[in-house]
Design a protein around this motif. Structure first.
Motif, mmCIF file in Angstrom:
data_model
loop_
_atom_site.group_PDB
_atom_site.id
_atom_site.type_symbol
_atom_site.label_atom_id
_atom_site.label_comp_id
_atom_site.label_asym_id
_atom_site.label_seq_id
_atom_site.Cartn_x
_atom_site.Cartn_y
_atom_site.Cartn_z
ATOM 1 N N THR B 236 21.718 20.133 100.511
ATOM 2 C CA THR B 236 19.861 20.503 101.033
ATOM 3 C C THR B 236 19.970 21.051 102.564
ATOM 4 O OG1 THR B 236 19.292 17.974 101.109
ATOM 5 C CG2 THR B 236 19.120 19.430 98.393
ATOM 6 N N VAL B 281 25.687 18.131 90.065
ATOM 7 C CA VAL B 281 24.075 16.644 89.660
ATOM 8 C C VAL B 281 23.622 17.331 90.931
ATOM 9 C CG1 VAL B 281 23.739 14.828 89.752
ATOM 10 C CG2 VAL B 281 26.172 15.183 88.959
ATOM 11 N N VAL B 282 23.573 16.988 92.358
ATOM 12 C CA VAL B 282 22.580 17.504 93.306
ATOM 13 C C VAL B 282 21.524 18.557 93.074
ATOM 14 C CG1 VAL B 282 22.193 18.169 95.738
ATOM 15 C CG2 VAL B 282 23.807 16.461 95.790
ATOM 16 N N VAL B 284 21.524 19.810 90.088
ATOM 17 C CA VAL B 284 20.406 19.702 89.023
ATOM 18 C C VAL B 284 19.366 18.703 89.209
ATOM 19 C CG1 VAL B 284 20.000 18.312 86.925
ATOM 20 C CG2 VAL B 284 21.995 19.934 87.022
ATOM 21 N N ILE B 285 19.035 18.110 90.055
ATOM 22 C CA ILE B 285 18.485 16.839 90.656
ATOM 23 C C ILE B 285 17.267 17.592 91.687
ATOM 24 C CG2 ILE B 285 17.814 14.988 92.608
ATOM 25 C CD1 ILE B 285 20.243 13.848 91.124
ATOM 26 N N ILE B 286 17.719 18.752 92.813
ATOM 27 C CA ILE B 286 17.342 19.754 93.623
ATOM 28 C C ILE B 286 16.401 20.346 92.803
ATOM 29 C CG2 ILE B 286 17.901 18.618 95.637
ATOM 30 C CD1 ILE B 286 18.789 21.632 95.501
ATOM 31 N N LYS B 288 15.250 20.279 90.146
ATOM 32 C CA LYS B 288 14.213 19.346 88.902
ATOM 33 C C LYS B 288 13.041 19.439 90.147
ATOM 34 C CE LYS B 288 14.977 16.925 85.461
ATOM 35 N NZ LYS B 288 15.525 16.068 84.622
ATOM 36 N N ASP B 289 13.279 19.142 90.893
ATOM 37 C CA ASP B 289 12.245 18.644 92.556
ATOM 38 C C ASP B 289 11.864 20.074 93.026
ATOM 39 O OD1 ASP B 289 10.658 17.045 93.751
ATOM 40 O OD2 ASP B 289 11.375 15.838 94.649
ATOM 41 N N ARG B 292 11.763 19.576 97.223
ATOM 42 C CA ARG B 292 12.625 19.917 98.078
ATOM 43 C C ARG B 292 13.250 20.941 98.232
ATOM 44 N NH1 ARG B 292 16.000 14.254 97.101
ATOM 45 N NH2 ARG B 292 14.406 12.831 95.391
#
Lengths: 367, 309
Positions: B236, B281-282, B284-286, B288-289, B292
């Motif tokens: 990130t 995966v990262v 997808v996660i970031i 969503k938020d 960040r």
């Protein structure tokens, strides 16, 4: 126009020119002219890999040397196995190549697919098992060479562990590992083979890392079925033995290389090109070994004791004259069940589909 | 064996596997922070690798070889800069072209050097310290470039977040129009950032051809440039996480090789793709938020800067 604009334009022109100039280098060789006899080669790695693809390109050069200006050869290197290779093969066929050699297992289905669309073009696929009216297959009995190095390794190891850097768990590779295991254990039944699969034919860094891992796990002889000399370099720096792959790699490991298995395609390529040119070409299946000269061994390391060299030479001679079959029984599969009984041997059909380990190999064969 | 010695060679191997990724990742991070997406890492690394190898073979001077690799990488990046910053070509397409160009030209330069080994850069050996048990070899027995990679990562982190120049660079990456309107030269700053990224990629390439596998082989990066690119998303856009990611990506590969060699039943194909799965995966996660992403991803990445507008 100010200075800055001019500079930018000149720089851009240089780049575009450079790309155009060097870009054509990627697809080497020929300016199309229909009356020429064109021969195409598709390589999975770069010709500078100093291994598998390099040896095929040596074969291509032998064809050029033999026929001189009568033929034009084209090669495309670093072709990924799978859909991309189909595009490359089709391009070569459409460009009017008379015969096309596709030199990796993964080119099998694309080769057959293109061959159906170009019935007048002859195709030669290395190491595969599917043929067609205009598709021949050819391979080398590398396992004969591996059987000899297995004997040497069996005599030379002190830790009784042989490390093997594997590419993909296909029959061709599994057969080589099994041949080494059978040969090494025939001279020293305590030997274990450790295998590390890297899932690539060519990645010097990863191949070297696999060799390091195997040495860290006790192996003092490194063998490989991948294409770069990196594992030999690792063996050299760690002070263990190694065996070269596809070509003599002793300059990378002058102390460590016991010998190397050398692929020699020159004779085959010249013969097949000749057949394609004079019209006598038919679809064949060639599987040559020591006897036909397709498999050779590099000079033995001077550090190998004389009696071991003698054993190796005797083994090679016995394979050549047919008195020794590497996969003659009795021997067991990894799980201890009998694979072949005494007095019989595995047939070529079984060897070509080999998907199980023999006794003495650690770990499970990935499916 | 007291039970833990096996870990030392594993760590040593992980360090060599991760270091080229650290260099390329840190360099590209600075490039991206300035708002430029350079997909040509693979090409710049290859040109760096071949330049380092040729220089080392011809002169025998490793210091010079590393400097030359950095220079060659920076030059490649400069070409990229001319096309994307001055001529405003599409960054994605130009970056891909740079990779293809690098693959070709490095093969051309290196063709007379294939099949020649070179002596690896010697490791640093600090008398006394490198003989310490366990940590000695790991902390004090590395080659100079490993130390340089950490220095660069810390230096870049400090530069980006603790200096005015770093703030300006991030400002250019986040809003080039604002930076331009208060008088900063967006194009010049981006040229510098892009060339720094090229130099770092070049050194990463030099690490491959001089230390990791001391030889020149065509296409020897084998996709490490693309892993470095994924690494930045994974991290990130934070320098410290680039190091963590590089060591994790390197570590997964090495550990699975060791597990195989030890005879554990590990599905090697699945483990080989883990770095990429982790990146997805990262992502997808970031994704969503959003907060960040906004915090660290440069807002102007990949966008062309038109000074007139």
């Amino acid at each position: 126009m100010n200075f800055k604009t001019v500079a930018v334009l000149v720089g851009a022109a240089a780049i575009v020119g450079g790309i155009a100039y060097w870009g054509q280098d990627l697809l080497k060789g020929d300016v199309a002219s229909t009356d020429e006899n064109k021969i195409g080669f598709v390589y999975v790695g770069p010709i500078g890999d100093h291994g598998w693809s390099y040896r095929h390109d040596v074969g291509r050069l032998a064809v050029e040397k033999e026929f001189g200006s009568k033929v034009k050869t084209t090669y495309v290197e670093s072709v990924k196995e799978g859909p991309d290779s189909e595009r490359v093969i089709r391009q070569l066929a459409a460009d009017g190549h008379k015969i096309i050699f596709t030199t990796s297992f993964g080119f099998m289905n694309p080769t057959l697919k293109v061959a159906k669309q170009f019935p007048n073009v002859k195709f030669e696929h290395a190491t595969g098992y599917k043929r067609g009216d205009n598709v021949s297959t050819y391979s080398s009995r590398f396992y004969e060479g591996r059987y000899v190095i297995g004997k040497i390794a069996g005599k030379m190891t002190k830790t009784n562990i042989i490390g093997y850097v594997g590419s993909f768990p296909i029959p061709e590779v599994v057969r080589g590992i099994n041949a080494v295991a059978l040969a090494a254990r025939s001279v020293n039944p305590n030997i274990q083979i450790k295998v590390a699969w890297v899932n690539t034919w060519y990645d010097p860094g990863k191949e070297g890392d696999a060799a390091k891992a195997l040495i860290d796990q006790g192996a003092d002889i490194i063998m490989q079925h991948t294409d770069s000399p990196a594992p030999l370099q690792v063996a050299e720096s760690r002070g263990v033995w190694a065996v070269g792959q596809a070509s003599d790699m002793s300059q990378f490991a002058p102390k460590a290389q016991l010998t190397a298995i050398i692929d020699d395609w020159d004779g085959y390529y010249v013969a097949r090109a000749k057949a394609a040119l004079d019209g006598s070409w038919t679809s064949t299946d060639t599987w040559g070994g020591f006897k036909s000269g397709m498999v050779k061994l590099a000079p033995y390391n001077a550090a190998i004791p004389a009696d071991v060299v003698k054993l190796a030479k005797e083994t090679q001679a016995a394979i050549e004259n047919g008195s020794l079959k590497p996969f003659a029984g009795p021997f067991n599969k990894q799980d201890g069940t009998q694979a072949v009984a005494a007095g019989s041997e595995l047939e070529d059909g079984v060897l070509l589909g080999m998907d199980w380990y023999v006794e003495g190999i650690q770990g499970k064969l990935p499916k | 064996m007291t039970g833990y010695e096996w870990i030392i060679p594993v760590i040593l191997t992980v360090i060599t596997a991760a270091t080229p990724l650290v260099f390329a990742g840190i360099g590209e991070l600075v490039t991206e922070k300035s708002g430029v997406l350079n997909l040509g890492i693979e090409g710049m690394m290859l040109v760096g690798a071949v330049t380092a190898f040729v220089t080392a073979t011809v002169t025998g001077n490793y210091f010079l070889a590393v400097i030359a690799a950095a220079g060659a990488g920076a030059f490649m990046a400069f070409l990229f800069g001319i096309l994307t910053l001055s001529l405003m070509a599409n960054q994605v397409a130009t970056g891909l072209a740079l990779t293809l160009f690098g693959v070709g030209i490095s093969a051309l330069i290196g063709q007379d050097f294939v099949g020649q080994p070179v002596q690896a850069i010697p490791k640093v050996d600090i008398a006394g310290l490198s003989d310490l048990p366990v940590v000695g070899q790991i902390l004090f027995g590395q080659d100079p470039l490993v130390y340089l990679s950490f220095i660069m990562a810390i230096g870049v982190s400090w530069f980006l977040y603790k200096t005015k120049a770093g703030l300006i660079l991030r400002a250019v990456g986040d809003s080039h129009d604002s930076a331009h309107s208060i008088g900063y030269s967006v194009v010049t700053i981006r040229y510098l950032a892009v060339m720094f990224g090229g130099a770092m990629s070049g050194i990463g390439g030099a690490y491959l051809s001089l230390i990791y596998t001391p030889m020149w082989a065509e296409n020897m990066t084998s996709g490490r440039g693309w892993i470095a690119l994924a690494l930045i998303v994974f991290a990130t856009w934070k320098p410290s996480l680039v190091i963590v990611g590089a060591y994790m990506f390197g570590g997964i590969t090495i550990l699975q090789l060791h597990a195989q060699a030890a005879g554990f039943d590990v599905p090697s194909q699945i483990l080989s793709m883990l770095p990429y799965v982790a990146t997805i995966v990262v992502l997808v996660i970031i994704s969503k938020d959003e907060s960040r992403i906004r915090k660290h991803a440069p807002a102007c990445i990949g966008k062309i800067f038109h000074p007139a507008s």
